[in-house]
Design a protein around this motif. Structure first.
Motif, PDB file in Angstrom:
ATOM      1  N   ARG A   1      35.706 -60.282  12.619  1.00  0.00           N
ATOM      2  CA  ARG A   1      36.142 -60.866  13.893  1.00  0.00           C
ATOM      3  C   ARG A   1      35.057 -60.715  14.953  1.00  0.00           C
ATOM      4  NH1 ARG A   1      40.282 -57.684  15.222  1.00  0.00           N
ATOM      5  NH2 ARG A   1      41.377 -58.373  13.368  1.00  0.00           N
ATOM      6  N   GLU A   2      34.403 -59.554  14.999  1.00  0.00           N
ATOM      7  CA  GLU A   2      33.328 -59.323  15.976  1.00  0.00           C
ATOM      8  C   GLU A   2      32.151 -60.267  15.735  1.00  0.00           C
ATOM      9  OE1 GLU A   2      32.323 -55.207  15.526  1.00  0.00           O
ATOM     10  OE2 GLU A   2      34.253 -54.529  16.310  1.00  0.00           O
ATOM     11  N   ILE A   3      31.748 -60.419  14.478  1.00  0.00           N
ATOM     12  CA  ILE A   3      30.628 -61.313  14.148  1.00  0.00           C
ATOM     13  C   ILE A   3      30.993 -62.754  14.468  1.00  0.00           C
ATOM     14  CG2 ILE A   3      29.198 -62.215  12.276  1.00  0.00           C
ATOM     15  CD1 ILE A   3      29.482 -59.415  10.952  1.00  0.00           C
ATOM     16  N   ASN A   4      32.221 -63.144  14.128  1.00  0.00           N
ATOM     17  CA  ASN A   4      32.651 -64.520  14.403  1.00  0.00           C
ATOM     18  C   ASN A   4      32.747 -64.797  15.901  1.00  0.00           C
ATOM     19  OD1 ASN A   4      32.697 -65.329  11.741  1.00  0.00           O
ATOM     20  ND2 ASN A   4      34.867 -64.900  11.455  1.00  0.00           N
ATOM     21  N   GLN A   5      33.148 -63.800  16.692  1.00  0.00           N
ATOM     22  CA  GLN A   5      33.193 -63.979  18.149  1.00  0.00           C
ATOM     23  C   GLN A   5      31.796 -64.209  18.704  1.00  0.00           C
ATOM     24  OE1 GLN A   5      35.672 -64.395  20.311  1.00  0.00           O
ATOM     25  NE2 GLN A   5      37.059 -64.382  18.566  1.00  0.00           N
ATOM     26  N   LYS A   6      30.805 -63.487  18.158  1.00  0.00           N
ATOM     27  CA  LYS A   6      29.420 -63.704  18.576  1.00  0.00           C
ATOM     28  C   LYS A   6      28.974 -65.122  18.226  1.00  0.00           C
ATOM     29  CE  LYS A   6      27.958 -58.899  18.201  1.00  0.00           C
ATOM     30  NZ  LYS A   6      27.107 -57.943  17.483  1.00  0.00           N
ATOM     31  N   ALA A   7      29.373 -65.595  17.055  1.00  0.00           N
ATOM     32  CA  ALA A   7      29.007 -66.946  16.620  1.00  0.00           C
ATOM     33  C   ALA A   7      29.626 -67.993  17.539  1.00  0.00           C
ATOM     34  CB  ALA A   7      29.454 -67.185  15.182  1.00  0.00           C
ATOM     35  N   ILE A   8      30.876 -67.781  17.914  1.00  0.00           N
ATOM     36  CA  ILE A   8      31.557 -68.717  18.818  1.00  0.00           C
ATOM     37  C   ILE A   8      30.871 -68.738  20.176  1.00  0.00           C
ATOM     38  CG2 ILE A   8      33.701 -69.098  20.096  1.00  0.00           C
ATOM     39  CD1 ILE A   8      35.184 -68.128  17.562  1.00  0.00           C
ATOM     40  N   SER A   9      30.475 -67.561  20.670  1.00  0.00           N
ATOM     41  CA  SER A   9      29.809 -67.506  21.975  1.00  0.00           C
ATOM     42  C   SER A   9      28.438 -68.184  21.941  1.00  0.00           C
ATOM     43  CB  SER A   9      29.673 -66.061  22.452  1.00  0.00           C
ATOM     44  OG  SER A   9      28.741 -65.357  21.666  1.00  0.00           O
ATOM     45  N   LYS A  10      27.822 -68.250  20.751  1.00  0.00           N
ATOM     46  CA  LYS A  10      26.539 -68.941  20.599  1.00  0.00           C
ATOM     47  C   LYS A  10      26.723 -70.439  20.361  1.00  0.00           C
ATOM     48  CE  LYS A  10      23.950 -65.055  18.690  1.00  0.00           C
ATOM     49  NZ  LYS A  10      23.235 -64.567  17.499  1.00  0.00           N
ATOM     50  N   GLY A  11      27.973 -70.885  20.225  1.00  0.00           N
ATOM     51  CA  GLY A  11      28.244 -72.305  20.059  1.00  0.00           C
ATOM     52  C   GLY A  11      28.450 -72.751  18.618  1.00  0.00           C
ATOM     53  N   PHE A  12      28.653 -71.812  17.699  1.00  0.00           N
ATOM     54  CA  PHE A  12      28.855 -72.150  16.299  1.00  0.00           C
ATOM     55  C   PHE A  12      30.330 -72.125  15.931  1.00  0.00           C
ATOM     56  CE2 PHE A  12      24.556 -70.182  16.273  1.00  0.00           C
ATOM     57  CZ  PHE A  12      23.850 -71.314  15.882  1.00  0.00           C
ATOM     58  N   LYS A  13      31.149 -72.738  16.736  1.00  0.00           N
ATOM     59  CA  LYS A  13      32.593 -72.701  16.526  1.00  0.00           C
ATOM     60  C   LYS A  13      33.006 -73.370  15.214  1.00  0.00           C
ATOM     61  CE  LYS A  13      36.967 -73.690  18.738  1.00  0.00           C
ATOM     62  NZ  LYS A  13      37.671 -74.242  19.858  1.00  0.00           N
ATOM     63  N   ASP A  14      32.300 -74.409  14.799  1.00  0.00           N
ATOM     64  CA  ASP A  14      32.678 -75.160  13.607  1.00  0.00           C
ATOM     65  C   ASP A  14      32.475 -74.382  12.313  1.00  0.00           C
ATOM     66  OD1 ASP A  14      33.329 -77.273  15.233  1.00  0.00           O
ATOM     67  OD2 ASP A  14      31.415 -78.291  14.974  1.00  0.00           O
TER      68      ASP A  14
ATOM     69  N   GLY B   1      38.994 -64.609   8.711  1.00  0.00           N
ATOM     70  CA  GLY B   1      38.981 -63.754   7.530  1.00  0.00           C
ATOM     71  C   GLY B   1      37.750 -63.872   6.664  1.00  0.00           C
ATOM     72  N   LYS B   2      36.813 -64.717   7.066  1.00  0.00           N
ATOM     73  CA  LYS B   2      35.563 -64.896   6.328  1.00  0.00           C
ATOM     74  C   LYS B   2      34.414 -64.912   7.319  1.00  0.00           C
ATOM     75  CE  LYS B   2      37.575 -67.472   2.533  1.00  0.00           C
ATOM     76  NZ  LYS B   2      37.636 -66.420   1.559  1.00  0.00           N
ATOM     77  N   VAL B   3      33.225 -64.570   6.825  1.00  0.00           N
ATOM     78  CA  VAL B   3      32.065 -64.539   7.696  1.00  0.00           C
ATOM     79  C   VAL B   3      30.898 -65.195   6.972  1.00  0.00           C
ATOM     80  CG1 VAL B   3      31.319 -62.233   6.968  1.00  0.00           C
ATOM     81  CG2 VAL B   3      30.660 -63.077   9.207  1.00  0.00           C
ATOM     82  N   SER B   4      30.129 -65.954   7.704  1.00  0.00           N
ATOM     83  CA  SER B   4      28.934 -66.583   7.161  1.00  0.00           C
ATOM     84  C   SER B   4      27.969 -65.509   6.674  1.00  0.00           C
ATOM     85  CB  SER B   4      28.261 -67.431   8.243  1.00  0.00           C
ATOM     86  OG  SER B   4      26.917 -67.698   7.918  1.00  0.00           O
ATOM     87  N   LYS B   5      27.400 -65.710   5.481  1.00  0.00           N
ATOM     88  CA  LYS B   5      26.439 -64.746   4.950  1.00  0.00           C
ATOM     89  C   LYS B   5      25.242 -64.620   5.884  1.00  0.00           C
ATOM     90  CE  LYS B   5      27.582 -65.073   0.084  1.00  0.00           C
ATOM     91  NZ  LYS B   5      27.099 -65.382  -1.272  1.00  0.00           N
ATOM     92  N   LYS B   6      24.797 -65.736   6.428  1.00  0.00           N
ATOM     93  CA  LYS B   6      23.638 -65.730   7.329  1.00  0.00           C
ATOM     94  C   LYS B   6      23.926 -64.875   8.568  1.00  0.00           C
ATOM     95  CE  LYS B   6      20.486 -68.874   9.672  1.00  0.00           C
ATOM     96  NZ  LYS B   6      20.549 -68.656  11.075  1.00  0.00           N
ATOM     97  N   LEU B   7      25.076 -65.097   9.190  1.00  0.00           N
ATOM     98  CA  LEU B   7      25.436 -64.333  10.385  1.00  0.00           C
ATOM     99  C   LEU B   7      25.649 -62.861  10.062  1.00  0.00           C
ATOM    100  CD1 LEU B   7      27.936 -66.815  12.058  1.00  0.00           C
ATOM    101  CD2 LEU B   7      25.585 -66.335  12.754  1.00  0.00           C
ATOM    102  N   PHE B   8      26.263 -62.582   8.918  1.00  0.00           N
ATOM    103  CA  PHE B   8      26.499 -61.207   8.517  1.00  0.00           C
ATOM    104  C   PHE B   8      25.184 -60.456   8.375  1.00  0.00           C
ATOM    105  CE2 PHE B   8      26.905 -57.907   5.286  1.00  0.00           C
ATOM    106  CZ  PHE B   8      27.952 -57.166   5.780  1.00  0.00           C
ATOM    107  N   HIS B   9      24.205 -61.080   7.730  1.00  0.00           N
ATOM    108  CA  HIS B   9      22.924 -60.405   7.493  1.00  0.00           C
ATOM    109  C   HIS B   9      22.056 -60.340   8.745  1.00  0.00           C
ATOM    110  CE1 HIS B   9      23.489 -59.463   3.331  1.00  0.00           C
ATOM    111  NE2 HIS B   9      23.956 -60.673   3.121  1.00  0.00           N
ATOM    112  N   GLU B  10      22.375 -61.121   9.761  1.00  0.00           N
ATOM    113  CA  GLU B  10      21.689 -60.969  11.047  1.00  0.00           C
ATOM    114  C   GLU B  10      22.152 -59.671  11.721  1.00  0.00           C
ATOM    115  OE1 GLU B  10      22.206 -64.393  13.517  1.00  0.00           O
ATOM    116  OE2 GLU B  10      21.116 -65.702  12.137  1.00  0.00           O
TER     117      GLU B  10
END
Length: 62
Positions: free
Chosen positions: A29-42, A47-56
């Motif tokens: 949820r924390e990683i996905n919130q960061k992604a949404i704030s960066k504009g990657f809402k789509d 319950g899932k996280v992008s591998k790219k975002l996770f490894h960042e």
């Protein structure tokens, strides 16, 4: 041709970070919130996280 999954599930995150399943969901949820704030809402799925975002966020986790 092999198709690789582009996301990690909470169970996979739990094993990689050696945390409980509820904690894994919290981390996702924390990683996905960061992604949404960066504009990657789509690319955000509950319950899932992008591998790219996770490894960042966790670069040394495999």
């Amino acid at each position: 041709m092999e198709i690789k999954c582009l996301v990690y599930s909470a169970a996979e995150v739990s094993v990689m970070l050696n945390v409980s399943l509820p904690t894994a969901y919290r981390k996702i949820r924390e990683i996905n919130q960061k992604a949404i704030s960066k504009g990657f809402k789509d690319c955000v799925t509950s319950g899932k996280v992008s591998k790219k975002l996770f490894h960042e966020v966790y670069p040394n986790c495999d």
